[in-house]
Enzyme design. Structure first.
Site, PDB file in Angstrom:
ATOM      1  N   ARG A   1      -8.561  13.564   3.419  1.00  0.00           N
ATOM      2  CA  ARG A   1      -9.297  14.805   3.693  1.00  0.00           C
ATOM      3  C   ARG A   1      -8.927  15.355   5.069  1.00  0.00           C
ATOM      4  NH1 ARG A   1     -15.212  12.201   2.774  1.00  0.00           N
ATOM      5  NH2 ARG A   1     -15.047  11.695   0.561  1.00  0.00           N
TER       6      ARG A   1
ATOM      7  N   CYS B   1     -24.940   6.799   9.286  1.00  0.00           N
ATOM      8  CA  CYS B   1     -25.960   7.540   8.539  1.00  0.00           C
ATOM      9  C   CYS B   1     -27.358   6.978   8.750  1.00  0.00           C
ATOM     10  CB  CYS B   1     -25.678   7.466   7.048  1.00  0.00           C
ATOM     11  SG  CYS B   1     -24.144   8.214   6.577  1.00  0.00           S
TER      12      CYS B   1
ATOM     13  N   ASP C   1     -19.500  12.578   8.820  1.00  0.00           N
ATOM     14  CA  ASP C   1     -19.252  11.255   9.400  1.00  0.00           C
ATOM     15  C   ASP C   1     -18.578  10.255   8.453  1.00  0.00           C
ATOM     16  OD1 ASP C   1     -21.577  11.168   7.940  1.00  0.00           O
ATOM     17  OD2 ASP C   1     -22.821  10.257   9.494  1.00  0.00           O
TER      18      ASP C   1
ATOM     19  N   SER D   1     -22.281   8.214  -2.922  1.00  0.00           N
ATOM     20  CA  SER D   1     -21.303   8.459  -1.867  1.00  0.00           C
ATOM     21  C   SER D   1     -19.946   7.901  -2.276  1.00  0.00           C
ATOM     22  CB  SER D   1     -21.750   7.795  -0.571  1.00  0.00           C
ATOM     23  OG  SER D   1     -22.962   8.348  -0.174  1.00  0.00           O
ATOM     24  N   SER D   2     -18.921   8.278  -1.503  1.00  0.00           N
ATOM     25  CA  SER D   2     -17.566   7.870  -1.868  1.00  0.00           C
ATOM     26  C   SER D   2     -17.210   6.535  -1.214  1.00  0.00           C
ATOM     27  CB  SER D   2     -16.577   8.929  -1.392  1.00  0.00           C
ATOM     28  OG  SER D   2     -16.453   8.820   0.015  1.00  0.00           O
TER      29      SER D   2
ATOM     30  N   ASP E   1     -27.808  19.519   6.510  1.00  0.00           N
ATOM     31  CA  ASP E   1     -28.249  18.166   6.816  1.00  0.00           C
ATOM     32  C   ASP E   1     -27.682  17.869   8.207  1.00  0.00           C
ATOM     33  OD1 ASP E   1     -29.258  18.040   4.271  1.00  0.00           O
ATOM     34  OD2 ASP E   1     -27.968  16.394   3.585  1.00  0.00           O
TER      35      ASP E   1
ATOM     36  N   HIS F   1     -21.522  15.642   4.660  1.00  0.00           N
ATOM     37  CA  HIS F   1     -21.674  14.869   5.892  1.00  0.00           C
ATOM     38  C   HIS F   1     -20.311  14.534   6.509  1.00  0.00           C
ATOM     39  CE1 HIS F   1     -25.788  13.559   4.109  1.00  0.00           C
ATOM     40  NE2 HIS F   1     -25.722  14.847   4.374  1.00  0.00           N
TER      41      HIS F   1
ATOM     42  N   ASP G   1     -29.409  12.110   8.534  1.00  0.00           N
ATOM     43  CA  ASP G   1     -29.333  13.355   7.776  1.00  0.00           C
ATOM     44  C   ASP G   1     -30.453  14.315   8.141  1.00  0.00           C
ATOM     45  OD1 ASP G   1     -27.403  11.872   6.588  1.00  0.00           O
ATOM     46  OD2 ASP G   1     -28.412  11.638   4.665  1.00  0.00           O
TER      47      ASP G   1
END
Ligand SMILES: C[S@@+](CC[C@H](N)C(=O)[O-])C[C@H]1O[C@@H](n2cnc3c(N)ncnc32)[C@H](O)[C@@H]1O
Length: 745
Positions: A625, A714, A608, A659-660, A555, A606, A469
């Site tokens: 998405r 990440c 990625d 985060s998801s 980021d 982000h 990031d």
């Protein structure tokens, strides 16, 4: 006086453990100390260090008690002295003539437990460290020859062993006769005498493991040696030491090896002439028997001290190729990764004349898939909970914990949570090194410090786990991101030393930092957090999130590379001004910057975990998405294929992760047909192998790192890949001007 509390078994315990503090007792009265350790067990300066560290922990938002179980308290008393009483002010020279008592299991001299067999794996680790440069290795203290045998299992040129005790020395002479590599015994005399005969800058590695010869030097004898060690070490030489008789006691005083090292070892090392950036430390698992008189912990500290300069190239086991694993190495800890303990900036180094180094290190990464040669892997040390702030209003995912804790926790994360993540990060280092990738680690810094600028303040900072990031390599340029969260404002400092080294070693490298944003309130859309889901859906296709366009913000993980073209996602962490800044900076180098939109993500952050470039003309896409139609057309026109990633095999998120479930997609491509994937994501592993053409899919455990908001991609920063500025988008087109106008006007 150190207060040691028994651990109460309360309903809240689990919740309290998660946030790294002791549960509040149900009873209104404060807990009574179960045991007190006498102050005179510790030399004065150690008590001072202990007090300082306790004061530091009291400054944390939540109190951190030294918590021990009752049985551990007993053990603390038993081992607090570390050994049977040593005589005070005893003259060292007597040691030479003392008779040894030697069995298969232990060596005793003068009634003291000098060495025991259970230390064998630990000795193997110390030997592995001391022999990393090959060449001439000095060992101090022969004892039971356990470490000496381990040293001999490595390809070295000479093994100089210093030993004081006459009986032990006789065995050393016999050992020398049958040794594989040349052994030079020095003694029987104290090292304080024999070391004088070893010339300056003449040895490649040192293993120091002696024994305190009187009460006064229990905690300090290694420090007397350290100055001499620096004198005899060649530039680039490596040293390790152990003093379990001291550490067995001190470890009860500190929450972690990091804290212990900082408070009780580092000051002496600096005083002996070492620099902070030369100091590293690892923890190593040990299993002392219950009746051990001097040690009762399940890990031991391995200091790794490397004198500045380039190591001479001997036939060392750590230079080039893989190690030849002997039985010693098989006992190595899975926590092999190193973490630097230095946080001080070395100004002296900056004064040196700069010239390219002989080994030709370089910064280079044009793509996401070029053969990986070098990369940085994050560390979880000193991680804190992100504070509530305009860029992030965090939530506890676990409903039970949410109920118990009531509010988002503050201050440091629990040591258990840090250790679990570090174990996985260190394992990733092992895997990468096994694939021939050189790895580097960020500095360990104290993220519990508050931050105050003219525009904002935060009560603590975060962690240097997701290095991706903070910085990106684009071709031959390292670009420091602005960051978007206040608690991450200075996270880049953890890789500052790496950047400095790279820049000095690679004359072609460019080092750029995006303008430091004010992160004042006007850079955030404060009302965003009050929007209902319906409001957010209404704004979704306009790409309006919680940051404004007052100043560039991004980021580095919002960017993905495809040679001459890079793609940047507007998100909660990257604004259009950030994309425009990148475009203007990179255009003179012929790099084309494009935006990539994901209109069905309500809170993107982000790229990625959404759009993962796997190789030339192949992207792993997120089924929930999809990329905007206009953007998709651009990729397709240039011959790119999209492969939808399936749903995660394990969609669960750790309680405090922001985060998801799509961290499942955060894979790390380390070569044109090699990829690392979280071990539970079996479906994705199959997909990569059978549909995406990866010959090697390496599963690694990484779920404990999810807590910190990232997975494999990440937590890494690729500093060197073998690749070029390929042109995979010959059919160019402009970004949608209306969108930029709308956001930037
Ligand atoms: C803990 S044992 C070493 C164990 C050894 N590493 C092994 O693996 O078996 C310590 C040794 O250091 C020696 N020793 C203690 N003080 C010394 C000194 N000042 N100079 C040289 N040797 C010393 C002791 O006689 C003993 O043999």
């Amino acid at each position: 006086m150190l207060e040691v509390f028994p651990l109460p078994v309360l309903l809240q315990e689990r919740a309290a453990e998660q946030v790294g503090c002791k549960a509040q007792p149900d009873s209104p009265s404060a807990p009574q100390p179960a045991v007190s350790l006498e102050q005179d067990m510790f030399p004065k300066h150690f008590m001072t260090a202990a007090r300082i560290s306790r004061r530091a922990s009291l400054q944390c938002c939540r109190p951190r008690f030294v918590v021990q179980t009752a049985s551990k308290c007993q053990k603390a008393i038993q081992t607090a002295k570390g050994y049977a009483e040593l005589p005070s002010a005893a003259e060292r020279g007597r040691w030479v003539a003392e008779k040894e008592q030697l069995t298969e299991e232990r060596l005793d001299i003068e009634g003291h437990p000098v060495m025991q067999r259970w230390e064998t794996p630990y000795m193997g680790k110390l030997a592995e460290v001391a022999t990393r440069n090959g060449g001439r290795v000095v060992e101090v203290g022969f004892g039971m020859a356990i470490s000496a045998k381990a040293v001999q299992s490595y390809p070295i040129e000479e093994h100089i062993i210093l030993e004081a005790n006459r009986d032990v020395f006789k065995r050393l002479e016999d050992f020398a006769k049958g040794a594989t590599s040349k052994v030079t015994p020095m003694g029987p005399e104290l090292w304080q005498t024999s070391i004088k005969r070893i010339p300056d800058n003449s040895v490649d590695g040192i293993l120091y493991d002696t024994y305190p010869l009187n009460k006064e030097e229990q905690h300090t004898h290694q420090f007397d040696f350290l100055r001499e060690a620096r004198r005899i070490l060649k530039p680039g030489g490596i040293m390790t030491y152990c003093n379990l008789t001291s550490l067995g006691v001190l470890r009860h005083e500190y929450a972690s090896w990091d804290e212990l090292f900082e408070a009780t070892q580092k000051p002496h090392l600096l005083a002996a002439g070492y620099h902070a950036d030369e100091l590293l430390v690892e923890a190593f698992p040990v299993e002392p028997p219950k009746d051990c008189e001097y040690y009762s912990h399940d890990t031991a500290m391995v200091p790794i001290i490397r004198k500045r300069g380039n190591a001479s190239r001997h036939s060392s086991h750590s230079l080039g190729g893989r190690r030849s694993f002997s039985s010693w190495h098989q006992q190595q800890s899975p926590w092999r990764g190193q973490r630097s303990f230095g946080t001080e900036v070395n100004h002296a180094a900056a004064q040196h004349k700069m010239r390219p180094k002989a080994d030709g290190r370089k910064l280079n990464a044009w793509t996401q898939w070029g053969e990986l040669k070098e990369c940085v892997v994050g560390v979880a040390d000193n991680a804190c909970f992100p504070p509530v702030q305009p860029a992030m209003i965090p939530e506890i995912n676990d409903p039970v914990l949410r109920k118990v804790l009531g509010e988002w926790p503050r201050g440091r994360k629990s040591q258990r949570c840090v250790d679990a993540a570090n174990e996985e990060l260190d394992n990733l280092v092992n895997v990468l090194e096994g694939e021939g990738v050189k790895t580097l680690r960020p500095e360990v810094m104290d993220w519990s410090q508050p931050l105050k600028t003219p525009f904002f303040s935060v009560e603590n900072q975060y962690v240097a786990c997701c290095v991706r990031d903070t910085i990106i390599t684009v071709g031959k340029t390292a670009i420091e991101a602005t960051m978007s969260r206040r608690d991450r404002y200075f996270e880049i400092l953890a890789v500052r030393q790496i950047l400095r080294d790279l820049w000095r070693e690679d004359p072609e490298m460019l080092w750029k930092a995006a303008p430091k944003p004010s992160m004042a309130d006007d850079m955030y859309n404060l009302s965003w957090w009050d929007w209902t889901e319906k409001d957010r859906y209404e704004h979704m296709h306009k790409y309006q999130y919680c940051i404004t366009n007052e100043e560039p913000l991004f980021d580095a993980a919002d960017i993905t590379r495809c040679g001459k073209d890079i793609f940047v996602q507007p998100s909660m962490t990257c604004n259009y001004a950030g994309i425009e800044w990148l475009r203007r900076e990179l255009a003179p180098q012929g790099i084309r910057v494009h935006s990539a939109h994901f209109p069905y993500d309500l809170a993107p952050s982000h790229i990625d975990c959404t759009f993962v470039v796997l190789g030339p003309r192949l992207v792993l896409t997120n089924p929930e998405r999809p990329i905007a139609a206009r953007d998709a057309a651009f990729w397709k026109e240039n011959g790119w294929d999209f492969v939808d990633c399936g749903q995660p095999d394990n969609p669960e998120r750790p309680a405090f992760s922001q985060s998801s479930k799509w961290l499942s997609m955060n894979i790390f491509v380390i070569g044109p047909s090699k990829v690392i994937v979280e071990e539970q994501e079996k479906g994705l592993q199959e997909l990569l192998k059978h549909r995406c053409g990866f010959e090697t899919v390496i599963p690694v455990p990484f779920r404990n790192v999810f807590e910190y908001g990232g997975s494999l991609h990440c937590s890494t920063w690729d500093t060197c890949r073998e690749d070029d500025m390929v042109d995979l988008f010959p059919k160019q087109r402009d970004d949608d001007p209306a969108l930029f106008e709308q956001h930037l006007s």
